[in-house]
Design a protein around this motif. Structure first.
Motif, PDB file in Angstrom:
ATOM      1  N   ASP A 187       1.048  40.349 -25.091  1.00 22.71           N
ATOM      2  CA  ASP A 187       2.269  41.367 -25.094  1.00 22.71           C
ATOM      3  C   ASP A 187       3.529  40.755 -26.040  1.00 22.71           C
ATOM      4  N   PRO A 188       4.223  41.511 -26.630  1.00 23.63           N
ATOM      5  CA  PRO A 188       5.405  41.127 -27.426  1.00 23.63           C
ATOM      6  C   PRO A 188       6.197  40.317 -26.559  1.00 23.63           C
ATOM      7  N   GLY A 189       6.815  39.400 -27.125  1.00 24.33           N
ATOM      8  CA  GLY A 189       7.649  38.482 -26.162  1.00 24.33           C
ATOM      9  C   GLY A 189       6.944  37.276 -25.461  1.00 24.33           C
ATOM     10  N   THR A 190       5.680  37.438 -25.292  1.00 20.84           N
ATOM     11  CA  THR A 190       5.051  36.266 -24.529  1.00 20.84           C
ATOM     12  C   THR A 190       5.459  34.904 -25.083  1.00 20.84           C
ATOM     13  N   PRO A 191       5.985  34.145 -24.288  1.00 19.50           N
ATOM     14  CA  PRO A 191       6.376  32.638 -24.808  1.00 19.50           C
ATOM     15  C   PRO A 191       5.399  31.737 -25.121  1.00 19.50           C
ATOM     16  N   VAL A 192       5.491  31.136 -26.277  1.00 19.17           N
ATOM     17  CA  VAL A 192       4.374  30.203 -26.841  1.00 19.17           C
ATOM     18  C   VAL A 192       5.010  28.894 -26.835  1.00 19.17           C
ATOM     19  N   PRO A 193       4.507  27.811 -26.477  1.00 14.11           N
ATOM     20  CA  PRO A 193       5.021  26.382 -26.561  1.00 14.11           C
ATOM     21  C   PRO A 193       5.842  26.076 -27.939  1.00 14.11           C
ATOM     22  N   ASP A 194       6.887  25.644 -27.786  1.00 15.58           N
ATOM     23  CA  ASP A 194       7.713  25.420 -28.973  1.00 15.58           C
ATOM     24  C   ASP A 194       7.836  23.752 -29.364  1.00 15.58           C
ATOM     25  N   PRO A 195       7.447  23.664 -30.664  1.00 14.26           N
ATOM     26  CA  PRO A 195       7.337  22.112 -31.040  1.00 14.26           C
ATOM     27  C   PRO A 195       8.739  21.685 -31.432  1.00 14.26           C
ATOM     28  N   PHE A 196       9.677  22.374 -31.306  1.00 15.42           N
ATOM     29  CA  PHE A 196      10.961  21.903 -31.599  1.00 15.42           C
ATOM     30  C   PHE A 196      12.115  22.150 -30.623  1.00 15.42           C
ATOM     31  N   LYS A 197      12.801  21.023 -30.248  1.00 17.66           N
ATOM     32  CA  LYS A 197      13.600  21.265 -29.199  1.00 17.66           C
ATOM     33  C   LYS A 197      14.989  21.245 -29.701  1.00 17.66           C
ATOM     34  N   TYR A 198      15.725  22.124 -29.047  1.00 21.49           N
ATOM     35  CA  TYR A 198      17.296  22.072 -29.337  1.00 21.49           C
ATOM     36  C   TYR A 198      17.710  22.715 -30.791  1.00 21.49           C
ATOM     37  N   ASP A 199      16.985  23.633 -31.246  1.00 22.23           N
ATOM     38  CA  ASP A 199      17.321  23.868 -32.790  1.00 22.23           C
ATOM     39  C   ASP A 199      17.638  25.532 -32.423  1.00 22.23           C
ATOM     40  N   CYS A 200      17.896  26.017 -31.363  1.00 21.43           N
ATOM     41  CA  CYS A 200      18.449  27.330 -31.017  1.00 21.43           C
ATOM     42  C   CYS A 200      17.237  28.477 -31.308  1.00 21.43           C
ATOM     43  N   LYS A 201      15.873  28.149 -31.423  1.00 19.03           N
ATOM     44  CA  LYS A 201      14.851  29.024 -31.857  1.00 19.03           C
ATOM     45  C   LYS A 201      13.637  28.873 -30.904  1.00 19.03           C
ATOM     46  N   GLY A 202      12.916  29.853 -30.209  1.00 19.90           N
ATOM     47  CA  GLY A 202      11.838  29.826 -29.504  1.00 19.90           C
ATOM     48  C   GLY A 202      10.960  30.520 -30.431  1.00 19.90           C
ATOM     49  N   ARG A 203       9.461  30.243 -29.749  1.00 20.27           N
ATOM     50  CA  ARG A 203       8.335  30.969 -30.364  1.00 20.27           C
ATOM     51  C   ARG A 203       7.908  31.887 -29.375  1.00 20.27           C
ATOM     52  N   VAL A 204       7.264  33.237 -29.653  1.00 24.12           N
ATOM     53  CA  VAL A 204       6.990  34.045 -28.939  1.00 24.12           C
ATOM     54  C   VAL A 204       5.955  34.957 -29.812  1.00 24.12           C
ATOM     55  N   CYS A 205       4.938  35.860 -28.933  1.00 21.14           N
ATOM     56  CA  CYS A 205       4.295  36.586 -29.716  1.00 21.14           C
ATOM     57  C   CYS A 205       4.828  37.747 -30.149  1.00 21.14           C
ATOM     58  N   ASP A 206       4.284  38.507 -31.145  1.00 20.28           N
ATOM     59  CA  ASP A 206       4.840  39.393 -31.798  1.00 20.28           C
ATOM     60  C   ASP A 206       4.237  40.906 -31.138  1.00 20.28           C
ATOM     61  N   GLY A 207       3.122  40.775 -30.368  1.00 26.08           N
ATOM     62  CA  GLY A 207       2.540  41.806 -30.101  1.00 26.08           C
ATOM     63  C   GLY A 207       1.151  42.229 -30.828  1.00 26.08           C
ATOM     64  N   ASP A 208       1.246  41.765 -32.250  1.00 25.13           N
ATOM     65  CA  ASP A 208       0.069  41.567 -33.314  1.00 25.13           C
ATOM     66  C   ASP A 208      -0.560  40.577 -33.588  1.00 25.13           C
ATOM     67  N   GLY A 209      -0.365  39.551 -32.505  1.00 25.20           N
ATOM     68  CA  GLY A 209      -1.498  38.539 -32.723  1.00 25.20           C
ATOM     69  C   GLY A 209      -0.605  37.405 -33.637  1.00 25.20           C
ATOM     70  N   ASN A 210       0.642  37.635 -34.012  1.00 25.22           N
ATOM     71  CA  ASN A 210       1.393  36.681 -34.883  1.00 25.22           C
ATOM     72  C   ASN A 210       2.550  35.924 -33.862  1.00 25.22           C
ATOM     73  N   LEU A 211       2.712  34.640 -34.345  1.00 22.42           N
ATOM     74  CA  LEU A 211       3.846  33.922 -33.772  1.00 22.42           C
ATOM     75  C   LEU A 211       5.074  34.224 -34.296  1.00 22.42           C
ATOM     76  N   LYS A 212       6.052  34.657 -33.521  1.00 28.70           N
ATOM     77  CA  LYS A 212       7.274  35.081 -33.862  1.00 28.70           C
ATOM     78  C   LYS A 212       8.489  34.098 -33.504  1.00 28.70           C
ATOM     79  N   ILE A 213       9.693  34.057 -34.269  1.00 30.26           N
ATOM     80  CA  ILE A 213      10.709  32.843 -34.329  1.00 30.26           C
ATOM     81  C   ILE A 213      11.671  33.826 -33.628  1.00 30.26           C
ATOM     82  N   VAL A 214      12.301  33.640 -32.451  1.00 25.16           N
ATOM     83  CA  VAL A 214      13.284  34.139 -31.899  1.00 25.16           C
ATOM     84  C   VAL A 214      14.574  33.497 -31.529  1.00 25.16           C
ATOM     85  N   ALA A 215      15.772  33.992 -31.490  1.00 23.05           N
ATOM     86  CA  ALA A 215      16.844  33.187 -31.141  1.00 23.05           C
ATOM     87  C   ALA A 215      16.742  32.943 -29.487  1.00 23.05           C
TER      88      ALA A 215
END
Length: 404
Positions: A187-215
């Motif tokens: 589902d859109p917004g499903t969290p994915v492990p983030d390789p970078f800490k403390y960069d004000c970004k997170g990684r989530v699924c966009d619902g179309d199988g892609n990885l999306k960067i969110v604030a």
């Protein structure tokens, strides 16, 4: 464009169907099956802009020249509108964005849009970036695939194993089900492990199988007493600023200090920060007026400046302005000056010295027959009456008259 449904099977927590839109030339674009609210702010993939939503329109506010910035896990400074991060190879410039080409050029990381996302292993789709976001476009229907099958809306119609359908990821899983490829997507917004800490970004699924960067507003490092710089998140951008003046900190030697409001840990900000009674704070350092050193804002050893009183020889109108507590003849003096002595003579440097011989002293030696003898006494001049030689400047009294 024409929309039509594609059957899908899934597991709990995953979308059970996807929709596709024919985009022409045999390519179709996967589209989320449910509407998502649109966030006005847009990530421009520039670490030196703060991405905002102003009056319903996306705005990219430039950060000041020299401001701290981050690309991936590495910190740099804003230069000419972009984040300059030092590097030794392109491998150290990874910003975690699948749509940027990460290169080390001239010792500085360059992260420019234009990359192609990693292949998902599905021969029936083509990976590309649209508006800086990774997407997959289904190839022309009828393209051969799998175990003698053909592509149909981005999936192979025949398969004998899951691997023939695609490479599963955190955001999508490929299955070979009863000889036909199917895909389930998170589902859109499903969290994915983030390789970078403390960069004000997170990684989530966009619902179309892609990885999306969110604030992520709270993707911040834990508080630390060893630095006077604090990080905040403004949209996708880490913003670094000084802690408030007086905030306690630890300097490089482990000593307790105070933040100066400009990002540095100093010994003191106010006099109260100095541990020893009588010390005063100047330019972040504790000083005092009786330590035998020229420090603080002193203009000489233990005198001058705003705190220690004026040095010997400095012009004065009152004794309280002088370190010595003595204002004689309009200058700060080392000793009280009596008759025929002065602190104002050229070269005296604030020391009380005798008035030169045969000169008057306005403070008391002013009579016509009197003058200073050069030794700090007012005596009778030559040619005038005397009773003893002790009365004469010349120390010579003959027949009742001072003579050379």
């Amino acid at each position: 464009m024409v929309a039509r449904g594609v059957a899908g099977r899934g597991v709990r927590g995953w979308r059970r169907a996807v929709a596709v839109v024919t985009a022409g030339a045999g390519l179709v674009l996967f589209i989320a099956s449910c509407e998502q609210p649109v966030n006005c702010a847009e990530d421009d993939h520039n670490a030196c802009t703060v991405d905002k939503c102003v009056s319903g329109k996306p705005v990219h506010e430039k950060m000041p020249q020299g401001a701290s910035c981050m690309v991936g896990a590495k910190q740099g400074v804003c230069s000419a509108g972009f984040c300059a991060v030092q590097c030794s190879s392109s491998a150290t410039c990874n910003d975690g964005d699948a749509c940027t080409i990460d290169q080390c050029q001239g010792g500085i990381c360059v992260n420019a849009l234009g990359n192609v996302p990693p292949d998902d292993g599905n021969v029936c789709t083509k990976e590309l970036c649209l508006d800086g976001l990774p997407k997959r476009m289904p190839v022309l229907n009828g393209t051969p695939c799998g175990a003698g099958g053909e592509c149909d809306d981005g999936l192979c119609t025949k398969c004998t194993s899951d691997a023939q359908c695609g490479t599963s990821s955190a955001c999508e899983k490929f299955w070979c089900l009863q000889g036909t490829c199917v895909v389930t997507r998170a589902d859109p917004g499903t969290p994915v492990p983030d390789p970078f800490k403390y960069d004000c970004k997170g990684r989530v699924c966009d619902g179309d199988g892609n990885l999306k960067i969110v604030a992520v507003e709270n993707d911040l490092p834990p508080p630390s007493d060893t630095t006077c710089v604090q990080q905040t998140c403004q949209g996708w951008t880490p913003v670094f600023g000084p802690k408030l003046p007086g905030t306690k900190c630890l300097d490089s030697s482990g000593n307790v200090g105070s933040c100066n409001g400009s990002g540095a840990c100093v010994e003191c900000v106010t006099d109260n920060d100095c541990p020893v009674m009588g010390d005063y704070c100047f330019a972040g350092t504790c000083s005092r007026c009786d330590d035998g050193k020229q420090n603080g804002d002193e203009t000489a050893v233990d005198c001058g400046g705003e705190r220690c009183g004026d040095c010997l020889g400095a012009a004065c109108t009152e004794a309280s302005a002088c370190k010595s507590g003595l204002c004689e003849d309009g200058v700060c003096c080392d000793l009280p000056c009596g008759l025929c002595t002065t602190c104002a003579a050229s070269g005296s440097a604030g020391k009380c010295i005798p008035v030169p011989a045969d000169h008057k002293d306005p403070s008391g030696c002013t009579a016509v027959n009197k003058a200073c003898n050069g030794g700090g006494a007012c005596k009778t001049k030559n040619g005038y009456a005397c009773a003893t030689k002790l009365e004469c400047i010349s120390n010579n009294c003959v027949n009742g008259v001072c003579v050379p």
